[in-house]
Design an enzyme around this catalytic site. Structure first.
Site, PDB file in Angstrom:
ATOM      1  N   ARG A  46       0.845  -1.208   0.000  1.00  0.00           N
ATOM      2  CA  ARG A  46       0.000   0.000   0.000  1.00  0.00           C
ATOM      3  C   ARG A  46       0.878   1.255   0.000  1.00  0.00           C
ATOM      4  NH1 ARG A  46      -1.842   1.634   5.981  1.00  0.00           N
ATOM      5  NH2 ARG A  46      -0.284   0.487   7.173  1.00  0.00           N
TER       6      ARG A  46
ATOM      7  N   ARG B 222      -1.666  -4.504   3.754  1.00  0.00           N
ATOM      8  CA  ARG B 222      -1.331  -3.648   4.881  1.00  0.00           C
ATOM      9  C   ARG B 222       0.023  -4.016   5.481  1.00  0.00           C
ATOM     10  NH1 ARG B 222      -4.788  -3.681  10.561  1.00  0.00           N
ATOM     11  NH2 ARG B 222      -3.645  -2.023  11.630  1.00  0.00           N
TER      12      ARG B 222
ATOM     13  N   GLU C 117     -18.271   4.744  -0.828  1.00  0.00           N
ATOM     14  CA  GLU C 117     -17.465   4.036  -1.830  1.00  0.00           C
ATOM     15  C   GLU C 117     -18.210   3.823  -3.154  1.00  0.00           C
ATOM     16  OE1 GLU C 117     -15.994   3.085   2.267  1.00  0.00           O
ATOM     17  OE2 GLU C 117     -17.970   2.981   1.297  1.00  0.00           O
TER      18      GLU C 117
ATOM     19  N   PHE D 124     -14.274  -2.871   0.705  1.00  0.00           N
ATOM     20  CA  PHE D 124     -15.225  -1.879   0.215  1.00  0.00           C
ATOM     21  C   PHE D 124     -15.155  -1.738  -1.306  1.00  0.00           C
ATOM     22  CE2 PHE D 124     -13.880   0.072   4.460  1.00  0.00           C
ATOM     23  CZ  PHE D 124     -14.759  -0.730   5.159  1.00  0.00           C
TER      24      PHE D 124
END
Length: 313
Positions: free
Chosen positions: A10, A167, A58, A83
């Site tokens: 990320r 992450r 979103e 999402f």
């Protein structure tokens, strides 16, 4: 031994957007109140006029991205995988996929390694959801270098692209002068004759370590990095199946509908082969430290090694 460099993909996504933004003024970035987490704030700080925070909406962000693409921009819409692929599936399908618009979906915090956020945020279904949308390209990079290359390739590709980022900080494995990223082309990272391990995302590194453990016992495993799950490098997979006879797929995703399913579809149609699929086995995740979860679900190097040993036995 020197310490292995680790970077979360990320982080790579945010840096790549900022670098590309300096080259291409038609690149715009949207996020849904998660710029700090998705790292699109790296782009926002340099190009605030080309960054749109859509708030916690979103599905609306997806529609805005579609509109920008229709107006000639190249939008990267960014949020957590849960999402991007889950909450916004209908909008991705109907507003981006159906008209085949040039929207790039940057989905961060994918897989079980989201950790303490738990099952509600651990998206282990996104590859399956995005694979099934006609014309959607699906990319799951293995490290920092590959992630940056994937973002640039996505920008230049005409059509919708789903980019999966994590992450957890993961080892950098592609820092060599021969590395080349090409959409739809897998990479052989290790040669072997006894079986082939086909891995994607953070599982590529874990598979390489597992292969070294197998080699210590005289079992030579070929390791292939499949960064692009759709379109799949069927030629490379068929060749590996013919030469090694057995295939193991490894992914931080459900064993239903992801890399393993794509590989099995390919092999069933071309060269029926015995396959072991390693991934999340039709269960939801749970809250806990990312590394401990990977170990519990058999997705670390030790778990992969043990499952392959059982498979070969």
């Amino acid at each position: 031994m020197p310490e292995i460099k680790k970077i979360a993909t990320r982080e790579s996504y945010g840096k790549a957007l900022a670098e590309l933004g300096a080259k291409y003024d038609n690149l715009v970035v949207l996020d849904a109140d998660l710029a700090g987490a998705t790292k699109t704030d790296t782009f926002m700080k340099v190009f605030p006029e080309r960054h749109i925070d859509c708030g916690i909406a979103e599905a609306n962000m997806t529609g805005i991205g579609a509109g920008l693409a229709a107006a000639g921009k190249v939008p990267f819409i960014s949020t957590f995988a849960m999402f991007a692929a889950g909450r916004s599936f209908e909008q991705v399908r109907n507003s981006i996929g159906y008209p085949h618009l040039n929207v790039k979906i940057g989905a961060t915090h994918a897989g079980i390694s989201v950790g303490e956020d738990g099952a509600s945020h651990q998206c282990n279904e996104d590859i399956a959801l995005m694979r099934v949308i006609p014309g959607m390209t699906v990319i799951n990079p293995s490290d920092d270098i590959e992630a940056k290359a994937a973002v640039e390739a996505a920008y230049h590709h005409e059509g919708p692209v789903y980019l999966r980022f994590g992450r957890l900080a993961v080892p950098v494995i592609n820092d060599n002068p021969d590395y080349k990223f090409e959409l739809g082309k897998g990479i052989v990272l290790r040669e072997g004759k006894d079986l082939t391990i086909i891995a994607t995302g953070l599982e590529v590194y874990e598979s390489l370590v597992a292969a070294e453990k197998l080699a210590a016992e005289g079992i030579e495993a070929r390791v292939i990095n499949i960064h692009t799950i759709k379109p799949l490098d069927e030629e490379l997979i068929i060749k590996a199946a013919k030469e090694t006879g057995k295939i193991v797929t490894v992914e931080e995703h459900s064993v239903i509908g992801g890399l393993g399913s794509a590989v099995c579809d390919c092999l069933a149609a071309n060269v029926p082969t015995k396959v072991l699929k390693i991934g999340i086995n039709d269960v939801f995740g749970e809250s806990g430290p990312a590394k401990e979860l990977l170990a519990k679900y058999g997705l670390d190097a030790e778990g992969i090694y043990k499952k392959i040993k059982d498979f070969l036995a």
